[in-house]
Design a protein around this motif. Structure first.
Motif, mmCIF file in Angstrom:
data_model
loop_
_atom_site.group_PDB
_atom_site.id
_atom_site.type_symbol
_atom_site.label_atom_id
_atom_site.label_comp_id
_atom_site.label_asym_id
_atom_site.label_seq_id
_atom_site.Cartn_x
_atom_site.Cartn_y
_atom_site.Cartn_z
ATOM 1 N N VAL A 68 0.845 -1.193 0.000
ATOM 2 C CA VAL A 68 0.000 0.000 0.000
ATOM 3 C C VAL A 68 0.885 1.248 0.000
ATOM 4 N N ARG A 69 0.579 2.186 -0.890
ATOM 5 C CA ARG A 69 1.433 3.355 -1.090
ATOM 6 C C ARG A 69 0.912 4.562 -0.324
ATOM 7 N N THR A 70 1.834 5.271 0.315
ATOM 8 C CA THR A 70 1.565 6.602 0.851
ATOM 9 C C THR A 70 2.587 7.542 0.223
ATOM 10 N N SER A 71 2.142 8.751 -0.094
ATOM 11 C CA SER A 71 3.005 9.656 -0.853
ATOM 12 C C SER A 71 3.211 10.970 -0.124
ATOM 13 N N TYR A 72 4.368 11.564 -0.391
ATOM 14 C CA TYR A 72 4.727 12.882 0.118
ATOM 15 C C TYR A 72 5.193 13.704 -1.070
ATOM 16 N N GLU A 73 4.663 14.922 -1.220
ATOM 17 C CA GLU A 73 5.082 15.765 -2.331
ATOM 18 C C GLU A 73 5.007 17.217 -1.900
ATOM 19 N N ASP A 74 6.087 17.942 -2.118
ATOM 20 C CA ASP A 74 6.123 19.355 -1.750
ATOM 21 C C ASP A 74 7.288 20.008 -2.478
ATOM 22 N N LEU B 283 17.836 21.843 2.869
ATOM 23 C CA LEU B 283 16.444 21.427 2.714
ATOM 24 C C LEU B 283 16.340 19.921 2.895
ATOM 25 N N VAL B 284 15.380 19.497 3.730
ATOM 26 C CA VAL B 284 15.138 18.082 3.999
ATOM 27 C C VAL B 284 13.641 17.830 3.926
ATOM 28 N N ALA B 285 13.245 16.703 3.337
ATOM 29 C CA ALA B 285 11.821 16.364 3.259
ATOM 30 C C ALA B 285 11.207 16.288 4.639
ATOM 31 N N GLY B 286 10.002 16.820 4.791
ATOM 32 C CA GLY B 286 9.322 16.808 6.075
ATOM 33 C C GLY B 286 8.853 15.419 6.469
ATOM 34 N N ASP B 287 8.672 15.208 7.780
ATOM 35 C CA ASP B 287 8.184 13.932 8.294
ATOM 36 C C ASP B 287 6.664 13.867 8.217
ATOM 37 N N SER B 288 6.150 12.654 8.329
ATOM 38 C CA SER B 288 4.705 12.439 8.413
ATOM 39 C C SER B 288 4.324 12.167 9.862
ATOM 40 N N ALA B 289 3.154 12.622 10.239
ATOM 41 C CA ALA B 289 2.698 12.468 11.619
ATOM 42 C C ALA B 289 2.577 10.994 11.971
ATOM 43 N N PRO B 290 3.003 10.609 13.188
ATOM 44 C CA PRO B 290 2.951 9.198 13.599
ATOM 45 C C PRO B 290 1.512 8.768 13.900
ATOM 46 N N SER B 291 1.338 7.462 14.065
ATOM 47 C CA SER B 291 -0.002 6.905 14.277
ATOM 48 C C SER B 291 -0.600 7.347 15.598
ATOM 49 N N THR B 292 0.234 7.804 16.544
ATOM 50 C CA THR B 292 -0.263 8.227 17.852
ATOM 51 C C THR B 292 -0.824 9.651 17.837
ATOM 52 N N ALA B 293 -0.605 10.383 16.745
ATOM 53 C CA ALA B 293 -1.065 11.772 16.661
ATOM 54 C C ALA B 293 -2.442 11.850 16.015
ATOM 55 N N LEU B 294 -3.190 12.921 16.359
ATOM 56 C CA LEU B 294 -4.514 13.109 15.770
ATOM 57 C C LEU B 294 -4.429 13.350 14.265
ATOM 58 N N ASN B 295 -3.337 13.969 13.821
ATOM 59 C CA ASN B 295 -3.169 14.226 12.391
ATOM 60 C C ASN B 295 -2.314 13.150 11.729
ATOM 61 N N PHE B 296 -2.494 11.898 12.164
ATOM 62 C CA PHE B 296 -1.735 10.753 11.634
ATOM 63 C C PHE B 296 -1.698 10.776 10.104
ATOM 64 N N GLY B 297 -0.469 10.629 9.574
ATOM 65 C CA GLY B 297 -0.278 10.569 8.130
ATOM 66 C C GLY B 297 -0.082 11.905 7.465
ATOM 67 N N GLU B 298 -0.342 13.004 8.154
ATOM 68 C CA GLU B 298 -0.164 14.324 7.551
ATOM 69 C C GLU B 298 1.323 14.597 7.348
ATOM 70 N N ALA B 299 1.687 15.033 6.147
ATOM 71 C CA ALA B 299 3.087 15.302 5.829
ATOM 72 C C ALA B 299 3.394 16.772 6.081
ATOM 73 N N LEU B 300 4.457 17.024 6.800
ATOM 74 C CA LEU B 300 4.880 18.390 7.067
ATOM 75 C C LEU B 300 5.647 18.947 5.870
ATOM 76 N N SER B 301 5.678 20.262 5.788
ATOM 77 C CA SER B 301 6.446 20.910 4.734
ATOM 78 C C SER B 301 7.934 20.592 4.911
ATOM 79 N N PRO B 302 8.717 20.704 3.828
ATOM 80 C CA PRO B 302 10.153 20.441 3.957
ATOM 81 C C PRO B 302 10.787 21.304 5.039
ATOM 82 N N TYR B 303 11.744 20.715 5.741
ATOM 83 C CA TYR B 303 12.449 21.428 6.798
ATOM 84 C C TYR B 303 13.561 22.279 6.180
ATOM 85 N N VAL B 304 13.566 23.549 6.528
ATOM 86 C CA VAL B 304 14.587 24.465 6.043
ATOM 87 C C VAL B 304 15.511 24.827 7.200
ATOM 88 N N SER B 305 16.785 24.509 7.071
ATOM 89 C CA SER B 305 17.788 24.920 8.057
ATOM 90 C C SER B 305 18.519 26.132 7.516
#
Length: 725
Positions: free
Chosen positions: A479-485, A512-534
């Motif tokens: 099963v595929r889950t995708s992240y795009e930003d 620039l690093v790809a953002g993480d997805s919310a873990p299963s324990t969070a209410l927004n499970f599966g939501e992908a964050l924007s890329p992290y900018v250092s």
């Protein structure tokens, strides 16, 4: 995937050799004047070629600043060190890590779980699979890169998203590493090296090069190597087989280069990291030669790779370039990673973990660069597009409870390979791995370096638009889950030459690093964050005479953090704040004395963690102080003899985020000697080296996951290099 024999390969290496002595600094920078064309050996099919070696031959006068091309140290607003092949040979370095442990700004460590090299630059980890090869990411072997594959090691300190693109493997926040391939010099080269070290480790390598054509415009360079035997650690065994061909063509307007390579690296009973679990202190260091790895554990990696690069002068002012690279890799391992549960007794456990992986990498770039003037202002402009795709297949089985076995770091217990039980967990198929991840990066960059006041002041401005897409496939189900930003990362740098020997510089640049997805324990499970900018800010001073150089830099880098808040929402919050001062020095203090080293002070703190036990604490594994000082003395009374020594210091570090597990500081000493003998039609170079001279037992590093690594014991190595001519 074990090779049964290397006899055929080594016979091909040794057959029909004719040789000529070739010092690296001469072979890479010499220019052969011809009737219609000047041919200069180049690692990247560029007109500018390699940066010349600096006085002493250990580092170069400059290095590659990404899409801006090769720049001299005093002319770039970034901190770059390029270690030469002469230095690599003289220190008998066998991997990228062996080279970078001489860099005062880099802490060499080991990656998560397996035996992968990793390099902590400015407190941020860049793993060996995040290393670039001739400007393209992730082309060389993923876990261990042998030195026979490259000419130079370039360290670009600091963030580099604009210069090099976002690193697809998520590293390069604190710096990026680029390896330059070998090219044929302007005369025949034939070199054979034989080496040996403790516990019967042996190696043989050959380096052969020719140029052809009416104007020597075609070049061929072949490298091959075989390493086999034990190490300075009890019962460890390693075998490496390598073959690489580098080709180049240098015409009046067209320049081409290509590389085709193969590496097979096999490790048996390699000592593992130590994971600390449920302890409130770090255990005392075992004997540095002690090995708690199980006799049946192994890790094998086989890699095939290739690159092609072309550059064409459209006009005298405009040049176009394009490059493509690929890697196809297969890995297999059976691991017994150690988890320590009692710091006083050294007791712990392991369980069996088998893993198979296949990688398929395709990457490339193309661009235009040129120059023009607008009144008194000069412009060196560049536009570039880059593409990267990595497909990873995976299959594994692990048995946490069924094969968990007691052992000890001080008195290891060895058992036969345990069979998997009914409690084992499998993902996909070990014998036929399934697609696990597909990563795609696309970016477009534009930049301009403006020159004022007869080039005394140079200002670089630019930006890169980076698109990121990651598809993850669930094990067994697919099963595929995708992240795009996407994100735009700007850069601004300026360098001002106070004199011909002194320049000051400053820069603002991002990673620039790809953002993480919310873990299963969070209410927004599966939501992908924007890329992290250092964000990085840096100021520095550089000083160079004809023989000696030094650099001083102050920098700050802010890396975003994530947390799950009181509202149970996973979000970006807080940051890791790294600030530091770096002092580097290189060159010749006198005609007979070479120096290389420096000092780093680094304050790396966790901010906005949402947890009082970690707020303001030091980042895992980051030392506050690091210092390396190396000296080489050419003995004037004995022609051809050189002696060298090195002192390496790393201050205490922490192995956990709460800073309750502390690793002691350590200091090691290394010494070496080199003797060159001319024997008519041959030159023989004898080298000897002792690392960790006083056989210190020490925890060398802690990685991002808090796993700690025991330093290697005293290691003696010798080699003999013959150049025939």
């Amino acid at each position: 995937m074990r090779m049964k024999s290397t006899c055929v390969m080594m016979a091909l290496i040794m057959g029909g050799m004719q040789v000529s002595l070739a010092d690296e600094e001469t072979s890479n920078t010499s220019t052969l004047e011809l009737d219609t064309l000047s041919v200069t050996a180049s690692a990247d099919a560029s007109a500018e070629g390699l940066s010349p070696a600096f006085a002493g031959g250990q580092v170069a006068e400059g290095g590659r600043a990404g899409i801006l091309g090769t720049k001299d140290n005093l002319d770039t607003p970034f901190s770059i060190t390029s270690y030469t092949n002469e230095f690599i040979q003289d220190r008998q370095a066998q991997s990228v890590g062996d080279v970078l442990r001489y860099d005062p700004t880099v802490q060499v460590t080991r990656g998560f779980g397996n035996f992968q090299e990793a390099y902590m630059i400015r407190g941020f980890t860049t793993s060996s699979d995040a290393v670039a090869y001739n400007g393209l990411y992730n082309l060389l072997p993923r876990q261990y890169i042998a030195t026979e594959l490259f000419e130079r090691v370039e360290v670009l300190r600091g963030a580099s998203a604009f210069l090099t693109g976002a690193n697809p493997l998520g590293g390069a926040i604190g710096g990026s590493i680029n390896l330059l391939p070998k090219r044929a010099p302007n005369y025949d080269l034939n070199r054979v090296t034989l080496g040996a070290s403790m516990n019967d480790k042996r190696n043989i390598s050959a380096d052969i090069a020719r140029r052809f054509g009416d104007n020597d415009e075609f070049g061929v360079r072949v490298n091959a190597a075989h390493h086999n035997g034990g190490t300075s650690i009890d019962d460890e065994q390693a075998e490496l087989n390598l073959f690489n061909i580098g080709l180049d063509y240098q015409g009046e307007r067209l320049r081409l280069s290509a590389d085709i390579g193969y590496q097979n690296n096999q490790l048996d009973q390699t000592r593992t990291n130590v994971r600390l679990s449920g302890v409130n202190s770090v255990p005392s260091e075992p004997d540095a030669s002690k090995n708690w790895a199980q006799p049946w554990s192994y890790s094998n990696e086989e890699d095939k790779f290739g690159t092609f690069r072309a550059e064409y002068d459209l006009t005298d002012e405009v040049t176009a370039w394009a490059a493509y690279g690929m890697r196809r890799s297969e890995e297999e391992n059976s691991l017994a990673n150690f988890t320590l549960t009692n710091a006083n007794t050294g007791a712990g456990t392991f369980y069996r973990f088998d893993n198979a992986r296949e990688d398929r990498v395709d990457t490339g770039e193309m661009g235009l660069r040129g120059d023009f003037d607008t009144g008194l202002v000069g412009h060196d402009w560049v536009v570039a597009y880059s593409y990267f795709q990595l497909e990873t297949k995976n299959g594994f089985t692990y048995d946490v409870s069924g094969t968990r076995t007691n052992t000890n770091i001080y008195q290891p217990q060895y058992v036969s390979k345990p069979a998997f039980t009914s409690t084992a967990v499998s993902g996909n198929n070990f014998d036929s791995p399934s697609l696990n991840t597909r990563t795609k990066f696309n970016s477009f960059a534009i930049g301009d370096t403006l020159s004022f006041m007869d080039d005394k002041l140079q200002v670089t401005i630019g930006a890169r638009h980076q698109a990121i897409k990651v598809d993850n496939y669930a094990v067994n189900t697919g099963v595929r889950t995708s992240y795009e930003d996407s994100k735009i990362t700007p850069a601004l740098g300026a360098v001002y030459k106070l004199t011909d020997q002194v320049s000051v510089y400053t820069n603002y640049i991002e990673s620039l690093v790809a953002g993480d997805s919310a873990p299963s324990t969070a209410l927004n499970f599966g939501e992908a964050l924007s890329p992290y900018v250092s964000e990085q800010r840096e100021v520095g001073l550089k000083y160079e005479t004809e023989k000696f150089g030094t650099g001083l830099a102050y920098f700050t880098t802010d890396e975003p953090r994530t947390l799950t808040g009181d509202d149970n929402i996973f979000r970006e919050s807080g940051e890791n704040e790294h600030q530091g001062v770096e002092l580097t020095l290189y060159g010749k203090a006198t005609d007979n004395l070479k120096l290389l080293g420096g000092l780093t002070w680094l304050d790396a703190k966790q901010k906005g963690t949402g947890n009082a036990t970690t707020e303001g604490k030091r980042a895992i594994g980051v030392a506050e102080w690091m210092a390396v000082m190396g000296a080489e003395w050419e003995v004037p009374e004995i022609k051809g003899l050189a002696l060298d020594g090195q002192i390496h210091y790393v201050s205490s570090r922490y192995a956990n985020a709460t800073n309750t597990l502390k690793l002691d500081d350590w200091t090691t000493v290394g010494i070496g000697a080199r003797y060159l003998i001319n024997m008519g039609n041959q030159d023989l170079t004898l080298r000897a080296r002792v690392d960790n001279l006083f056989d210190r037992d020490y925890w060398s590093s802690a990685n991002d996951s808090g796993q700690i690594t025991l330093g290697a014991p005293r290691t003696v190595s010798i080699s003999a290099t013959v150049d025939f001519y």
